[in-house]
Design a protein around this motif. Structure first.
Motif, PDB file in Angstrom:
ATOM      1  N   THR A 207      12.359   2.267   1.750  1.00  0.00           N
ATOM      2  CA  THR A 207      11.329   1.259   1.992  1.00  0.00           C
ATOM      3  C   THR A 207      10.464   1.082   0.755  1.00  0.00           C
ATOM      4  O   THR A 207       9.942   2.072   0.230  1.00  0.00           O
ATOM      5  CB  THR A 207      10.435   1.674   3.178  1.00  0.00           C
ATOM      6  N   PRO A 208      10.269  -0.142   0.268  1.00  0.00           N
ATOM      7  CA  PRO A 208       9.397  -0.357  -0.905  1.00  0.00           C
ATOM      8  C   PRO A 208       7.960   0.048  -0.595  1.00  0.00           C
ATOM      9  O   PRO A 208       7.444  -0.207   0.505  1.00  0.00           O
ATOM     10  CB  PRO A 208       9.500  -1.864  -1.164  1.00  0.00           C
ATOM     11  N   THR A 209       7.295   0.673  -1.574  1.00  0.00           N
ATOM     12  CA  THR A 209       5.927   1.172  -1.365  1.00  0.00           C
ATOM     13  C   THR A 209       4.961   0.697  -2.442  1.00  0.00           C
ATOM     14  O   THR A 209       3.895   1.282  -2.597  1.00  0.00           O
ATOM     15  CB  THR A 209       5.914   2.709  -1.328  1.00  0.00           C
ATOM     16  N   GLN A 210       5.295  -0.353  -3.191  1.00  0.00           N
ATOM     17  CA  GLN A 210       4.354  -0.842  -4.191  1.00  0.00           C
ATOM     18  C   GLN A 210       3.100  -1.396  -3.528  1.00  0.00           C
ATOM     19  O   GLN A 210       3.146  -1.901  -2.411  1.00  0.00           O
ATOM     20  CB  GLN A 210       4.978  -1.956  -5.058  1.00  0.00           C
ATOM     21  N   ASN A 211       1.981  -1.319  -4.281  1.00  0.00           N
ATOM     22  CA  ASN A 211       0.763  -1.917  -3.766  1.00  0.00           C
ATOM     23  C   ASN A 211       0.714  -3.406  -4.112  1.00  0.00           C
ATOM     24  O   ASN A 211       1.690  -3.971  -4.613  1.00  0.00           O
ATOM     25  CB  ASN A 211      -0.471  -1.177  -4.319  1.00  0.00           C
ATOM     26  N   VAL A 212      -0.416  -4.024  -3.888  1.00  0.00           N
ATOM     27  CA  VAL A 212      -0.510  -5.470  -3.999  1.00  0.00           C
ATOM     28  C   VAL A 212      -0.265  -5.969  -5.424  1.00  0.00           C
ATOM     29  O   VAL A 212       0.247  -7.072  -5.630  1.00  0.00           O
ATOM     30  CB  VAL A 212      -1.888  -5.949  -3.478  1.00  0.00           C
ATOM     31  N   LEU A 213      -0.601  -5.156  -6.426  1.00  0.00           N
ATOM     32  CA  LEU A 213      -0.393  -5.558  -7.809  1.00  0.00           C
ATOM     33  C   LEU A 213       0.974  -5.148  -8.341  1.00  0.00           C
ATOM     34  O   LEU A 213       1.363  -5.553  -9.431  1.00  0.00           O
ATOM     35  CB  LEU A 213      -1.487  -4.965  -8.712  1.00  0.00           C
ATOM     36  N   GLY A 214       1.706  -4.321  -7.606  1.00  0.00           N
ATOM     37  CA  GLY A 214       3.038  -3.921  -8.024  1.00  0.00           C
ATOM     38  C   GLY A 214       3.077  -2.807  -9.037  1.00  0.00           C
ATOM     39  O   GLY A 214       4.131  -2.520  -9.609  1.00  0.00           O
ATOM     40  N   TYR A 215       1.941  -2.135  -9.295  1.00  0.00           N
ATOM     41  CA  TYR A 215       1.935  -1.061 -10.283  1.00  0.00           C
ATOM     42  C   TYR A 215       2.644   0.188  -9.760  1.00  0.00           C
ATOM     43  O   TYR A 215       3.495   0.763 -10.411  1.00  0.00           O
ATOM     44  CB  TYR A 215       0.497  -0.700 -10.668  1.00  0.00           C
ATOM     45  N   ASN A 216       2.232   0.645  -8.580  1.00  0.00           N
ATOM     46  CA  ASN A 216       2.769   1.876  -7.998  1.00  0.00           C
ATOM     47  C   ASN A 216       2.389   1.900  -6.519  1.00  0.00           C
ATOM     48  O   ASN A 216       2.002   0.878  -5.962  1.00  0.00           O
ATOM     49  CB  ASN A 216       2.217   3.110  -8.734  1.00  0.00           C
ATOM     50  N   GLY A 217       2.483   3.070  -5.920  1.00  0.00           N
ATOM     51  CA  GLY A 217       2.129   3.197  -4.514  1.00  0.00           C
ATOM     52  C   GLY A 217       0.835   3.926  -4.274  1.00  0.00           C
ATOM     53  O   GLY A 217       0.607   4.442  -3.178  1.00  0.00           O
ATOM     54  N   ALA A 218      -0.043   3.970  -5.290  1.00  0.00           N
ATOM     55  CA  ALA A 218      -1.303   4.703  -5.161  1.00  0.00           C
ATOM     56  C   ALA A 218      -2.308   3.914  -4.328  1.00  0.00           C
ATOM     57  O   ALA A 218      -2.227   2.689  -4.210  1.00  0.00           O
ATOM     58  CB  ALA A 218      -1.878   5.013  -6.542  1.00  0.00           C
ATOM     59  N   SER A 219      -3.264   4.635  -3.769  1.00  0.00           N
ATOM     60  CA  SER A 219      -4.301   4.008  -2.967  1.00  0.00           C
ATOM     61  C   SER A 219      -5.404   3.469  -3.866  1.00  0.00           C
ATOM     62  O   SER A 219      -5.353   3.574  -5.099  1.00  0.00           O
ATOM     63  CB  SER A 219      -4.887   5.030  -1.984  1.00  0.00           C
ATOM     64  N   ALA A 220      -6.435   2.918  -3.254  1.00  0.00           N
ATOM     65  CA  ALA A 220      -7.535   2.320  -4.010  1.00  0.00           C
ATOM     66  C   ALA A 220      -8.336   3.362  -4.778  1.00  0.00           C
ATOM     67  O   ALA A 220      -9.027   3.022  -5.751  1.00  0.00           O
ATOM     68  CB  ALA A 220      -8.458   1.541  -3.079  1.00  0.00           C
ATOM     69  N   VAL A 221      -8.269   4.630  -4.369  1.00  0.00           N
ATOM     70  CA  VAL A 221      -8.992   5.680  -5.084  1.00  0.00           C
ATOM     71  C   VAL A 221      -8.062   6.490  -5.973  1.00  0.00           C
ATOM     72  O   VAL A 221      -8.458   7.515  -6.524  1.00  0.00           O
ATOM     73  CB  VAL A 221      -9.715   6.610  -4.092  1.00  0.00           C
TER      74      VAL A 221
END
Length: 356
Positions: A207-221
């Motif tokens: 399952t893809p886990t990129q965030n909204v910007l597509g950088y990685n799967g890290a959270s906002a913090v």
């Protein structure tokens, strides 16, 4: 009335057909990217003749799950879509001694080639080979590296960010230019072989886990998936096969950790505070406090960071159903530097009187 009913019926059929077609199209790439491995090879006798119809069984020594297949007319076999882990291989054929290979380790995305040579004899006799089988990758030209469970556990990680281990791979360089303002721009960002930092694909159990910007799967913090929930992952940096897509930089296939036939788990706590940290070079409050003889001077401003959690798992029904739960928490009170001393309004209104 019948015309309307017939039209509705045909409309329903078309809708069902379109839905089924969409599901089949979407399911093909997802199945190809599952975090599994393959065992393949040939079975021969001591005279180097092929042995068709031999039974080949792979049993996972952690969960007890097993898969069997028979060799074809060329003596070849292929066991695909096997979960990663430790396996015991057993080959049986009429007129030959059963042969067992123990200690085979399957990594994510691996195609392990394991050939067998059977000896003529009774089925009551058995040949057992212990120790990990030496495997050489001869089936793919993809470039990349594996971050195994041992590396995740043994290598130091500041902040328990598993993405930092990607920087150990050849051709991967960390990006330090991005301004981290939250909302998808946090965490470790990197470039693979000079590709843009948004060209990396992250797959967790397919399952893809990129965030909204597509950088990685890290959270906002800036935090990522807990380490205790990851078994291993593979980073493919070049020449990846057609089953991967979406991005041209690199492909990361992450395997989540699951339960086994044995209960096991762990707990952890990492603490940082002002006593353990060095003083910020630009923080002059400590020196000002000492100069004023005000007493109760603190070398550092208040700071607390607690990273804690645990994991536990095991069997629900032995050899059938398992569970694995992970919790990881972060509590942080960032240091607040005291306000600097600014000139008062009266001081700003004063002007230096030139001397003659």
């Amino acid at each position: 009335m019948s015309r309307v009913f017939g039209g509705a019926r045909w409309g329903s059929r078309i809708a069902v057909f379109a839905l089924g077609l969409l599901v089949s199209v979407v399911a093909v790439p997802v199945f190809a990217q599952l975090p599994t491995a393959t065992i393949l090879g040939t079975v021969k006798d001591s005279s180097d003749a092929l042995v068709p119809g031999a039974s080949v069984t792979a049993q996972n020594s952690e969960t007890g799950a097993s898969r069997s297949i028979s060799t074809d007319e060329t003596g070849a076999y292929r066991l695909a879509a096997l979960p990663v882990g430790h396996y015991d291989m057993r080959v049986e054929s009429s007129g030959f001694k059963p042969t067992t290979q123990k200690g085979l380790v399957l990594d994510v995305g691996e195609e392990a080639v394991l050939n067998f040579t059977l000896e003529v004899g009774s089925t009551l006799q058995e040949v057992v080979v212990t120790g990990e089988a030496p495997l050489v990758n001869t089936t793919t030209a993809s470039l990349g590296g594996l971050v195994s469970e041992k590396k995740i556990v043994d290598l130091p990680l500041n902040g328990r960010n598993f993405l930092d281990l990607v920087l150990l791979q050849p051709g991967v360089s960390q990006d330090v230019v991005v301004v981290h303002l939250g909302g998808g721009g946090e965490g470790t960002t990197y470039s693979s072989n000079g590709a843009p930092i948004i060209s990396n694909n992250f797959l967790l159990d397919g399952t893809p886990t990129q965030n909204v910007l597509g950088y990685n799967g890290a959270s906002a913090v800036g935090t990522t998936l807990g380490l205790d929930g990851i078994r291993e992952y593979k980073v493919i940096t070049n020449a990846f096969s057609a089953e991967y897509g979406m991005n041209m930089g690199s492909q990361m296939t992450i395997v989540s950790k699951g339960g086994t036939n044995q209960f096991h788990g762990d707990v952890f706590e990492y603490l940082r505070n002002r006593v353990l940290d060095a003083r910020n070079f630009f923080d002059t409050s400590y020196g000002q406090c000492l100069a004023s003889n005000s007493g109760n001077c603190k070398r550092n401003p208040p700071y607390e960071r607690n990273n804690f959690g645990g994991a536990f798992g095991g069997p629900i029904r032995k050899d059938k159903t398992f569970f694995w739960g992970v919790y990881e928490g972060l509590r942080q009170a960032p240091r607040a530097f005291p306000p600097r001393a600014w000139p008062t309004g009266r001081a700003r209104s004063l002007r230096a009187t030139p001397t003659v």
